[in-house]
Motif scaffolding. Sequence first.
Motif, PDB file in Angstrom:
ATOM      1  N   LEU A  23      14.186  10.907  12.099  1.00  0.00           N
ATOM      2  CA  LEU A  23      15.520  10.402  12.406  1.00  0.00           C
ATOM      3  C   LEU A  23      15.393   9.260  13.411  1.00  0.00           C
ATOM      4  N   VAL A  24      15.798   8.059  12.991  1.00  0.00           N
ATOM      5  CA  VAL A  24      15.617   6.878  13.834  1.00  0.00           C
ATOM      6  C   VAL A  24      16.931   6.547  14.538  1.00  0.00           C
ATOM      7  N   VAL A  25      17.048   7.053  15.762  1.00  0.00           N
ATOM      8  CA  VAL A  25      18.178   6.720  16.620  1.00  0.00           C
ATOM      9  C   VAL A  25      17.889   5.423  17.371  1.00  0.00           C
ATOM     10  N   ASN A  26      16.612   5.209  17.699  1.00  0.00           N
ATOM     11  CA  ASN A  26      16.223   3.979  18.388  1.00  0.00           C
ATOM     12  C   ASN A  26      16.575   2.771  17.529  1.00  0.00           C
ATOM     13  N   PRO A  27      17.176   1.745  18.110  1.00  0.00           N
ATOM     14  CA  PRO A  27      17.602   0.594  17.307  1.00  0.00           C
ATOM     15  C   PRO A  27      16.423  -0.169  16.716  1.00  0.00           C
ATOM     16  N   ALA A  65       0.827  -1.206   0.000  1.00  0.00           N
ATOM     17  CA  ALA A  65       0.000   0.000   0.000  1.00  0.00           C
ATOM     18  C   ALA A  65       0.861   1.256   0.000  1.00  0.00           C
ATOM     19  N   ALA A  66       1.977   1.223   0.756  1.00  0.00           N
ATOM     20  CA  ALA A  66       2.875   2.383   0.796  1.00  0.00           C
ATOM     21  C   ALA A  66       3.502   2.630  -0.572  1.00  0.00           C
ATOM     22  N   ALA A  67       3.906   1.563  -1.249  1.00  0.00           N
ATOM     23  CA  ALA A  67       4.502   1.704  -2.582  1.00  0.00           C
ATOM     24  C   ALA A  67       3.503   2.299  -3.561  1.00  0.00           C
ATOM     25  N   ALA A  68       2.245   1.863  -3.461  1.00  0.00           N
ATOM     26  CA  ALA A  68       1.207   2.367  -4.359  1.00  0.00           C
ATOM     27  C   ALA A  68       0.850   3.818  -4.044  1.00  0.00           C
ATOM     28  N   ARG A  69       0.804   4.150  -2.774  1.00  0.00           N
ATOM     29  CA  ARG A  69       0.345   5.481  -2.366  1.00  0.00           C
ATOM     30  C   ARG A  69       1.432   6.539  -2.470  1.00  0.00           C
ATOM     31  N   TYR A  70       2.662   6.180  -2.070  1.00  0.00           N
ATOM     32  CA  TYR A  70       3.728   7.178  -1.985  1.00  0.00           C
ATOM     33  C   TYR A  70       4.747   7.081  -3.113  1.00  0.00           C
ATOM     34  N   GLY A  71       4.752   5.943  -3.824  1.00  0.00           N
ATOM     35  CA  GLY A  71       5.532   5.807  -5.053  1.00  0.00           C
ATOM     36  C   GLY A  71       6.971   6.226  -4.973  1.00  0.00           C
ATOM     37  N   ASP A  72       7.311   7.285  -5.690  1.00  0.00           N
ATOM     38  CA  ASP A  72       8.699   7.729  -5.796  1.00  0.00           C
ATOM     39  C   ASP A  72       9.134   8.649  -4.653  1.00  0.00           C
ATOM     40  N   ALA A  73       8.263   8.896  -3.704  1.00  0.00           N
ATOM     41  CA  ALA A  73       8.656   9.695  -2.539  1.00  0.00           C
ATOM     42  C   ALA A  73       9.705   8.924  -1.740  1.00  0.00           C
ATOM     43  N   PRO A  74      10.642   9.623  -1.107  1.00  0.00           N
ATOM     44  CA  PRO A  74      11.714   8.931  -0.377  1.00  0.00           C
ATOM     45  C   PRO A  74      11.210   8.220   0.872  1.00  0.00           C
ATOM     46  N   ALA A  75      11.500   6.940   0.957  1.00  0.00           N
ATOM     47  CA  ALA A  75      11.162   6.167   2.157  1.00  0.00           C
ATOM     48  C   ALA A  75      12.322   6.176   3.133  1.00  0.00           C
ATOM     49  N   TYR A  76      13.556   6.083   2.601  1.00  0.00           N
ATOM     50  CA  TYR A  76      14.761   6.035   3.443  1.00  0.00           C
ATOM     51  C   TYR A  76      15.863   6.875   2.820  1.00  0.00           C
ATOM     52  N   GLY A 100       3.953   7.386   5.394  1.00  0.00           N
ATOM     53  CA  GLY A 100       4.681   8.010   4.297  1.00  0.00           C
ATOM     54  C   GLY A 100       5.821   8.891   4.744  1.00  0.00           C
ATOM     55  N   ALA A 101       6.158   8.861   6.034  1.00  0.00           N
ATOM     56  CA  ALA A 101       7.288   9.652   6.522  1.00  0.00           C
ATOM     57  C   ALA A 101       8.593   9.100   5.962  1.00  0.00           C
ATOM     58  N   THR A 102       9.581   9.973   5.787  1.00  0.00           N
ATOM     59  CA  THR A 102      10.906   9.560   5.342  1.00  0.00           C
ATOM     60  C   THR A 102      11.764   9.260   6.552  1.00  0.00           C
ATOM     61  N   LEU A 103      12.358   8.072   6.600  1.00  0.00           N
ATOM     62  CA  LEU A 103      13.171   7.661   7.745  1.00  0.00           C
ATOM     63  C   LEU A 103      14.654   7.804   7.445  1.00  0.00           C
ATOM     64  N   TYR A 104      15.388   8.256   8.452  1.00  0.00           N
ATOM     65  CA  TYR A 104      16.837   8.411   8.383  1.00  0.00           C
ATOM     66  C   TYR A 104      17.449   7.523   9.461  1.00  0.00           C
ATOM     67  N   PRO A 105      17.906   6.330   9.107  1.00  0.00           N
ATOM     68  CA  PRO A 105      18.447   5.426  10.131  1.00  0.00           C
ATOM     69  C   PRO A 105      19.871   5.786  10.548  1.00  0.00           C
ATOM     70  N   LEU A 106      20.120   5.695  11.859  1.00  0.00           N
ATOM     71  CA  LEU A 106      21.472   5.878  12.397  1.00  0.00           C
ATOM     72  C   LEU A 106      21.935   4.568  13.013  1.00  0.00           C
ATOM     73  N   ALA A 107      23.114   4.094  12.598  1.00  0.00           N
ATOM     74  CA  ALA A 107      23.636   2.825  13.120  1.00  0.00           C
ATOM     75  C   ALA A 107      24.005   2.944  14.593  1.00  0.00           C
ATOM     76  N   THR A 108      24.614   4.038  14.952  1.00  0.00           N
ATOM     77  CA  THR A 108      24.959   4.324  16.351  1.00  0.00           C
ATOM     78  C   THR A 108      24.722   5.811  16.583  1.00  0.00           C
TER      79      THR A 108
END
Length: 507
Positions: free
Chosen positions: A207-211, A12-23, A229-237
């Motif tokens: 911004l995903v600091v939580n593991p 559903a996310a792929a269909a709804r948000y398409g080319d918008a940045p997921a990560y 549809g939010a864009t996530l920014y993962p941080l390893a540490t």
Amino acid sequence: MSSTTIPGALRAAAARYGDAPAYVEDDRTVSFAALHVLVQRVAGHYASLGAEPGFRAVVWAPNSIEWVVAALAVTYAGGTLVPANSRYTAHEVADLVERTDAAIVVVADGFLGRTQIADLHATTSLEGVRVLDIARLLDEASALDDAALAAVVARAEAVSPDDVADILFTSGTTGRPKGAMSAHRQTVGVAQVWGDLGGVGPDDRYLVVNPFFHSFGYKVGIVTGLLTGATLYPLATFDLERTLDLIERERITVLPGAPTIYQSLLAAPGREGRDLSSLRLAVTGAAVVPVVLIERMREAAPSGLGIEQVVTAFGMTEAVVVTMCREGDPADLVATTCGRAVPGMETRIADDGELLVRGPWVMLGYLDDPEATAAAIDAEGWLHTGDVGVLDEAGNLRITDRLKDMYISGGFNVYPAEVEQTLARLDGVADVAVVGIPDERLGEVGAAFVVRSADPAGAALAADAVVAFARERLANFKAPREVVFVEALPRNLSGKVLKTELRKTPR
């Protein structure tokens, strides 16, 4: 494909948000549509390795786009995800593999300079288990032809909302980790509730600091991102300077985390010269939150962080999100309570003061442990949390104590019984008890009270050897930071260690 399954949410996310940045990670951006394709490829790869529907897969790695793809592909291929703490030792991960009968283990080999794959092979027999290096996962997962794609999609469509989506391991008072099982409808549902209460949407940059191995990063991070549809920014540490750079450069709007994250931001050298004005939502609650911290988080720059919506919440692996403050709640309420029950959940206080919770987000039960499940969830469906609390007239929850001895270090739960069982295996240790003690930076850290054995090993035992032994066998946050040698542990008439007395012992 049901929208209350993780594969359904992804499609559903792929269909709804398409080319918008997921990560977005470093110089890489993956759209929702591209994420769907990558997940299908890796799901097909799992199937080609012999993983049948219903298989279990352990993912042992830090936050990354690859983690997301590897994890989502497990459920897309009809399997059950078992996240492993990225700081775990091979001994701890081997235990998860064995107990879940995992068919696949996805590993970030070399993380923090370690040799995870070699350590895992040296620790246990992995006969019949596929060990995959997450760094090579996408290269090894080739594009799918029409027949393979159809087979993968059929697997995803066959997933039921009531199927077990994930098993997240926690620990109990016995010290042995327990696997909390959640159905797809629960993982998707609680992520939606959290996103709705936070007002998370497609314009948010999260911004995903939580593991990701924790429900805070996985369920209200990854899954919430798919649903909103939010864009996530993962941080390893967590890196303070990099976090500040990302907030400023990428105009981050959502930043959940333990109180230590915000304390670090407030104390950062040069913070007054940073533009952090994009931040609008912060959700915390992994430890006691000082009122002054909430006030400074809300206070405008340069003295504060200027975050408009700062709320606290209460959750646990067995229920993820139970209570949460709401936008507009005053600072003292946010700091001194965990808010009110989220939609669908009920809270009440038992006669002995224990917090009980009930509702659709309470786990299905513990993996292969009906006795522990029955002890945790009573016949009326109430989950016994082990926490002592009070509810005010409006239903706001305040945790006042713990029935269990668990403490929280840097946002991570530490169960002393597990640490004690490990240290009891060290030559020279006759008796040991571990308690949480206050720490300005981490909230709490472990202090081990050790009784030396009456032999040469005991006579030679030093504090640094105790800490080193723990760090070799347990994740770093579990290892005690202080060691106190005592002649005997204080006990009551039934033999239980009086940990309240230990906390008063001079160190």
